[in-house]
Scaffold this motif. Structure first.
Motif, PDB file in Angstrom:
ATOM      1  N   GLY A   2      53.661  68.325  73.618  1.00  0.00           N
ATOM      2  CA  GLY A   2      53.069  67.509  72.560  1.00  0.00           C
ATOM      3  C   GLY A   2      54.009  67.333  71.388  1.00  0.00           C
ATOM      4  O   GLY A   2      54.039  66.276  70.759  1.00  0.00           O
ATOM      5  N   ALA A   3      54.794  68.364  71.068  1.00  0.00           N
ATOM      6  CA  ALA A   3      55.731  68.287  69.943  1.00  0.00           C
ATOM      7  C   ALA A   3      56.744  67.173  70.163  1.00  0.00           C
ATOM      8  O   ALA A   3      57.070  66.419  69.238  1.00  0.00           O
ATOM      9  CB  ALA A   3      56.447  69.621  69.770  1.00  0.00           C
ATOM     10  N   ILE A  56      44.515  60.626  76.524  1.00  0.00           N
ATOM     11  CA  ILE A  56      43.706  61.784  76.161  1.00  0.00           C
ATOM     12  C   ILE A  56      44.346  63.099  76.576  1.00  0.00           C
ATOM     13  O   ILE A  56      44.048  64.154  76.027  1.00  0.00           O
ATOM     14  CB  ILE A  56      42.298  61.641  76.770  1.00  0.00           C
ATOM     15  CG1 ILE A  56      41.272  62.368  75.901  1.00  0.00           C
ATOM     16  CG2 ILE A  56      42.241  62.104  78.219  1.00  0.00           C
ATOM     17  CD1 ILE A  56      39.852  61.981  76.178  1.00  0.00           C
ATOM     18  N   GLY A  57      45.250  63.062  77.561  1.00  0.00           N
ATOM     19  CA  GLY A  57      46.029  64.240  77.924  1.00  0.00           C
ATOM     20  C   GLY A  57      45.356  65.158  78.929  1.00  0.00           C
ATOM     21  O   GLY A  57      44.125  65.197  79.043  1.00  0.00           O
ATOM     22  N   PRO A  58      46.157  65.946  79.653  1.00  0.00           N
ATOM     23  CA  PRO A  58      45.635  66.836  80.701  1.00  0.00           C
ATOM     24  C   PRO A  58      44.823  68.003  80.172  1.00  0.00           C
ATOM     25  O   PRO A  58      44.107  68.643  80.930  1.00  0.00           O
ATOM     26  CB  PRO A  58      46.905  67.317  81.411  1.00  0.00           C
ATOM     27  CG  PRO A  58      47.990  67.187  80.374  1.00  0.00           C
ATOM     28  CD  PRO A  58      47.627  65.974  79.578  1.00  0.00           C
ATOM     29  N   ALA A  59      44.938  68.309  78.879  1.00  0.00           N
ATOM     30  CA  ALA A  59      44.129  69.398  78.319  1.00  0.00           C
ATOM     31  C   ALA A  59      42.653  69.015  78.275  1.00  0.00           C
ATOM     32  O   ALA A  59      41.786  69.886  78.181  1.00  0.00           O
ATOM     33  CB  ALA A  59      44.622  69.751  76.924  1.00  0.00           C
ATOM     34  N   SER A  68      32.655  61.871  72.611  1.00  0.00           N
ATOM     35  CA  SER A  68      33.275  61.291  71.419  1.00  0.00           C
ATOM     36  C   SER A  68      34.757  61.013  71.633  1.00  0.00           C
ATOM     37  O   SER A  68      35.258  59.933  71.290  1.00  0.00           O
ATOM     38  CB  SER A  68      33.079  62.241  70.223  1.00  0.00           C
ATOM     39  OG  SER A  68      33.772  61.780  69.094  1.00  0.00           O
ATOM     40  N   ARG A  69      35.469  61.983  72.233  1.00  0.00           N
ATOM     41  CA  ARG A  69      36.915  61.826  72.391  1.00  0.00           C
ATOM     42  C   ARG A  69      37.257  60.733  73.394  1.00  0.00           C
ATOM     43  O   ARG A  69      38.166  59.935  73.174  1.00  0.00           O
ATOM     44  CB  ARG A  69      37.546  63.157  72.799  1.00  0.00           C
ATOM     45  CG  ARG A  69      37.458  64.204  71.705  1.00  0.00           C
ATOM     46  CD  ARG A  69      38.198  65.472  72.055  1.00  0.00           C
ATOM     47  NE  ARG A  69      39.631  65.249  72.186  1.00  0.00           N
ATOM     48  CZ  ARG A  69      40.506  66.206  72.393  1.00  0.00           C
ATOM     49  NH1 ARG A  69      40.092  67.455  72.491  1.00  0.00           N
ATOM     50  NH2 ARG A  69      41.792  65.951  72.511  1.00  0.00           N
ATOM     51  N   VAL A  70      36.517  60.679  74.498  1.00  0.00           N
ATOM     52  CA  VAL A  70      36.781  59.631  75.483  1.00  0.00           C
ATOM     53  C   VAL A  70      36.437  58.266  74.906  1.00  0.00           C
ATOM     54  O   VAL A  70      37.179  57.297  75.087  1.00  0.00           O
ATOM     55  CB  VAL A  70      35.984  59.904  76.779  1.00  0.00           C
ATOM     56  CG1 VAL A  70      36.090  58.710  77.731  1.00  0.00           C
ATOM     57  CG2 VAL A  70      36.500  61.157  77.465  1.00  0.00           C
ATOM     58  N   SER A  71      35.309  58.178  74.205  1.00  0.00           N
ATOM     59  CA  SER A  71      34.912  56.897  73.601  1.00  0.00           C
ATOM     60  C   SER A  71      35.942  56.426  72.590  1.00  0.00           C
ATOM     61  O   SER A  71      36.300  55.247  72.544  1.00  0.00           O
ATOM     62  CB  SER A  71      33.531  57.029  72.938  1.00  0.00           C
ATOM     63  OG  SER A  71      32.543  57.329  73.896  1.00  0.00           O
ATOM     64  N   ASP A  72      36.430  57.361  71.753  1.00  0.00           N
ATOM     65  CA  ASP A  72      37.465  57.008  70.781  1.00  0.00           C
ATOM     66  C   ASP A  72      38.733  56.538  71.484  1.00  0.00           C
ATOM     67  O   ASP A  72      39.374  55.574  71.064  1.00  0.00           O
ATOM     68  CB  ASP A  72      37.788  58.206  69.880  1.00  0.00           C
ATOM     69  CG  ASP A  72      36.769  58.398  68.776  1.00  0.00           C
ATOM     70  OD1 ASP A  72      35.968  57.480  68.559  1.00  0.00           O
ATOM     71  OD2 ASP A  72      36.777  59.459  68.140  1.00  0.00           O
ATOM     72  N   ALA A  73      39.104  57.241  72.559  1.00  0.00           N
ATOM     73  CA  ALA A  73      40.316  56.862  73.287  1.00  0.00           C
ATOM     74  C   ALA A  73      40.171  55.469  73.892  1.00  0.00           C
ATOM     75  O   ALA A  73      41.088  54.646  73.820  1.00  0.00           O
ATOM     76  CB  ALA A  73      40.605  57.888  74.387  1.00  0.00           C
ATOM     77  N   VAL A  80      41.759  59.595  67.760  1.00  0.00           N
ATOM     78  CA  VAL A  80      42.551  60.006  68.916  1.00  0.00           C
ATOM     79  C   VAL A  80      43.878  60.616  68.481  1.00  0.00           C
ATOM     80  O   VAL A  80      44.292  61.665  68.964  1.00  0.00           O
ATOM     81  CB  VAL A  80      42.792  58.804  69.859  1.00  0.00           C
ATOM     82  CG1 VAL A  80      43.778  59.175  70.958  1.00  0.00           C
ATOM     83  CG2 VAL A  80      41.481  58.346  70.467  1.00  0.00           C
ATOM     84  N   GLU A  81      44.549  59.957  67.540  1.00  0.00           N
ATOM     85  CA  GLU A  81      45.856  60.429  67.096  1.00  0.00           C
ATOM     86  C   GLU A  81      45.755  61.804  66.461  1.00  0.00           C
ATOM     87  O   GLU A  81      46.514  62.720  66.786  1.00  0.00           O
ATOM     88  CB  GLU A  81      46.450  59.428  66.098  1.00  0.00           C
ATOM     89  CG  GLU A  81      47.742  59.875  65.428  1.00  0.00           C
ATOM     90  CD  GLU A  81      48.922  59.954  66.373  1.00  0.00           C
ATOM     91  OE1 GLU A  81      49.945  60.527  65.990  1.00  0.00           O
ATOM     92  OE2 GLU A  81      48.816  59.443  67.507  1.00  0.00           O
ATOM     93  N   ARG A  82      44.796  61.990  65.552  1.00  0.00           N
ATOM     94  CA  ARG A  82      44.657  63.287  64.879  1.00  0.00           C
ATOM     95  C   ARG A  82      44.232  64.372  65.860  1.00  0.00           C
ATOM     96  O   ARG A  82      44.652  65.524  65.742  1.00  0.00           O
ATOM     97  CB  ARG A  82      43.647  63.180  63.736  1.00  0.00           C
ATOM     98  CG  ARG A  82      44.233  62.531  62.492  1.00  0.00           C
ATOM     99  CD  ARG A  82      43.320  62.672  61.313  1.00  0.00           C
ATOM    100  NE  ARG A  82      43.924  62.118  60.116  1.00  0.00           N
ATOM    101  CZ  ARG A  82      43.282  61.984  58.970  1.00  0.00           C
ATOM    102  NH1 ARG A  82      42.027  62.352  58.869  1.00  0.00           N
ATOM    103  NH2 ARG A  82      43.890  61.479  57.919  1.00  0.00           N
ATOM    104  N   SER A  83      43.381  64.003  66.800  1.00  0.00           N
ATOM    105  CA  SER A  83      42.956  64.986  67.793  1.00  0.00           C
ATOM    106  C   SER A  83      44.140  65.470  68.618  1.00  0.00           C
ATOM    107  O   SER A  83      44.282  66.670  68.867  1.00  0.00           O
ATOM    108  CB  SER A  83      41.890  64.367  68.704  1.00  0.00           C
ATOM    109  OG  SER A  83      41.495  65.278  69.693  1.00  0.00           O
ATOM    110  N   GLU A  84      44.996  64.545  69.036  1.00  0.00           N
ATOM    111  CA  GLU A  84      46.176  64.925  69.807  1.00  0.00           C
ATOM    112  C   GLU A  84      47.120  65.799  68.981  1.00  0.00           C
ATOM    113  O   GLU A  84      47.658  66.800  69.475  1.00  0.00           O
ATOM    114  CB  GLU A  84      46.913  63.674  70.290  1.00  0.00           C
ATOM    115  CG  GLU A  84      46.195  62.913  71.390  1.00  0.00           C
ATOM    116  CD  GLU A  84      47.003  61.729  71.868  1.00  0.00           C
ATOM    117  OE1 GLU A  84      48.035  61.418  71.234  1.00  0.00           O
ATOM    118  OE2 GLU A  84      46.605  61.119  72.865  1.00  0.00           O
ATOM    119  N   ARG A  85      47.318  65.421  67.722  1.00  0.00           N
ATOM    120  CA  ARG A  85      48.223  66.184  66.867  1.00  0.00           C
ATOM    121  C   ARG A  85      47.649  67.579  66.594  1.00  0.00           C
ATOM    122  O   ARG A  85      48.380  68.577  66.556  1.00  0.00           O
ATOM    123  CB  ARG A  85      48.458  65.427  65.552  1.00  0.00           C
ATOM    124  CG  ARG A  85      49.178  64.102  65.752  1.00  0.00           C
ATOM    125  CD  ARG A  85      49.172  63.261  64.482  1.00  0.00           C
ATOM    126  NE  ARG A  85      50.131  63.728  63.526  1.00  0.00           N
ATOM    127  CZ  ARG A  85      51.418  63.365  63.513  1.00  0.00           C
ATOM    128  NH1 ARG A  85      51.877  62.553  64.431  1.00  0.00           N
ATOM    129  NH2 ARG A  85      52.235  63.815  62.583  1.00  0.00           N
TER     130      ARG A  85
END
Length: 535
Positions: free
Chosen positions: A298-299, A18-21, A120-125, A275-280
């Motif tokens: 991230g890039a 999920i990343g530090p952000a 939502s994001r944590v559950s998806d992850a 998760v993938e689209r959110s990170e991108r």
């Protein structure tokens, strides 16, 4: 025979995904290799319910409240893995003592993070990290393969849609008749907003079995629909086209079985894709803000090296009341769907009411080929959303460090597109360079009242006071390079009327239209005033 229980993902897995952000650690008394189970939202009325390895979201608990310490202590007793708090005012020393005693980790999220979005994001992850049984074939394969398999089983054309009526997949077997609404849905990947259609979807979403719909000539042929659910959660719907009315009870049973199978596919696809689209999206949003180091990190994770050639495209949807967060979100989905189908390494995000896409350039691929691609996507989005969609391409750059510059250029092109008032839907810098220069002058204050030459200022003041049309007449005359007949036609007045009006302008406001410098400055300032609605 029951196999061994598969382990849950760990805190380490979750934080890396999920990343530090989104989440950072405050205290981890048992380390990061602690399993994480379900996400639980804190409710003051019921306290902390027992949940093995749960992740408690401390909603409504301020970091300096004694209630937060009590919730952490209770979470430790109930076997939770971690408690998530808002970062503002967090005293790491105070919370660490409480967390150490309770044996539960404390994580922090940004103060402006919406709790529902975090849930939502944590559950998806966590769903994306959850291990699957390699022998469970129900979770394998893609949605298009599933649609074709269901089509063979049911004996009809199949569409799989999400709750927003976006077409996720459809069968493409030969000789399968479909109606016009289904065809439009496939082309735009969004079922059109037809009044009867909306009510049909509501009926399906409320039903617990297959619903049949009679044909409605000339647009709709007969169909069957069934909701796809995971428990009480609506994941989407499954539709079969009953072209000749021959789908029987056996076909209904096959569609019912397919809905259960589709639920597994949609859960798996949603978790990974979300998760993938959110990170991108987070990566591109950071790259557009020059100097944000999280974007550079991230890039690298998403395959953009310092040598990667790319450009940024910007999209806008609708005007005025037609612009809404919902439409922007739907536009972003369409842009992602269509660009990722041809450019799998595309990054897409939304910010400031616009949709941005960063497209790496393949070998031999230039801006013109990407312009055609962007035009295709803009056209599909327009047909699907039913409102104007404009798109602009920034200039090609090399590496993630150039994304902000290319994005800034794309915004300028978009502004020039709207400024020109034309019907062009897609443009590059070369298409609107003149309008961009005029916009720059306007931004620099060249059209401000204090910068106006005296004849222009007097004309504008007189027109506003007396309701005359001197400024519009002069601007049209200059637009037509001094051609009186063409200008008179545009103004819908007689040629002699315009000549008389121009003579009066020269006399009344001391405007010398025979001087080339005066003509240039007058035209330029009137053009800029036109954009301010003053001409």
């Amino acid at each position: 025979m029951t196999g061994p229980t598969l382990p849950d993902p760990t805190l380490r897995d979750l934080l890396e995904t999920i990343g530090p952000a989104v989440l950072t650690t405050v205290c981890v008394p048992r380390g990061l290799d602690v399993e994480v189970g379900d996400v639980v939202v804190h409710d003051r009325r019921v306290g902390v319910p027992p949940t093995r390895s749960g992740l408690l979201l401390a909603v409504g608990l301020a970091p300096d409240e004694s209630d937060l310490s009590a919730a952490i202590e209770q979470a430790g007793k109930q076997g939770y893995a971690a408690v998530v708090v808002k970062a503002l005012g967090v005293d790491p020393g105070h919370l660490s003592v409480t967390a150490q005693e309770a044996g539960v980790a404390v994580l922090a999220t940004s103060d402006d993070m919406d709790w529902r979005l975090l849930d939502s994001r944590v559950s998806d992850a966590l769903r994306s990290l959850a291990p699957s049984d390699p022998h469970d074939g129900a979770t394998l394969g893609d949605l298009f393969a599933l649609a074709n398999a269901v089509a063979l089983s049911v004996g009809a054309a199949i569409a799989i849609e999400d709750p927003q009526r976006r077409v996720l997949a459809y069968s493409n077997l030969p000789d399968q008749p479909i109606d016009e609404v289904r065809r439009q849905g496939i082309l735009g990947r969004q079922v059109p907003d037809l009044p009867g259609n909306v009510e049909d979807y509501r009926t399906v979403s409320r039903a617990t079995s297959v619903v049949r719909f009679a044909p409605v000539p000339p647009d709709l042929i007969g169909r069957m629909g069934i909701a796809v659910r995971a428990g009480n959660e609506l994941l989407g719907s499954l539709w079969a086209v009953d072209a000749d009315g021959r789908l029987d009870a056996e076909a209904e049973r096959a569609l019912t079985d397919a809905a259960r199978l589709a639920a597994l596919h949609l859960l798996r696809a949603r978790s990974w894709r979300g998760v993938e689209r959110s990170e991108r999206a987070d990566t591109l949003r950071a790259l557009l803000h020059e100097g944000d180091v999280t974007g550079q990190l991230g890039a690298v994770r998403h395959g953009l090296t310092p040598d990667t050639p790319l450009l940024v495209a910007a999209f806008s949807v609708g005007t005025g009341s037609a612009v809404s967060e919902g439409r922007v979100a739907r536009l972003a989905d369409l842009v992602s769907l269509h660009l990722e189908a041809r450019h799998t390494d595309t990054l897409v995000t939304t910010t400031g009411g616009l949709v941005y896409a960063a497209l790496p350039l393949r070998d031999g691929e230039g801006p013109e080929s990407l312009r055609r691609l962007i035009a295709d996507v803009a056209g599909l989005a327009h047909r699907s959303l039913g409102v104007s969609v404009r798109a602009a391409l920034g200039e090609p750059v090399v590496g993630p460090a150039g994304v902000a510059g290319s994005g800034h250029t794309a915004i300028r092109v978009l502004r020039a597109l709207g400024w020109s008032g034309g019907e062009v839907a897609v443009a590059t810098v070369d298409d609107v360079r003149e309008q961009m220069l005029l916009q720059d002058l306007l931004d620099a204050g060249a059209g401000d009242d204090g910068a106006l030459i005296t004849p222009v200022r007097l004309m504008i003041e007189h027109d506003a006071r007396a309701g005359t049309d001197f400024a519009r007449s002069v601007l049209t005359f200059l637009d037509e390079a001094g051609g009186v007949p063409a200008a008179a036609e545009r103004l819908n007045v007689h040629v002699n009327t315009l000549r008389h009006r121009l003579r009066r302008t020269e006399e009344k406001f001391a405007l010398d239209l025979t001087d080339p410098d005066t003509r240039l400055v007058t035209w330029l300032q009137l053009r800029l005033l036109e954009q301010r609605g003053l001409v």
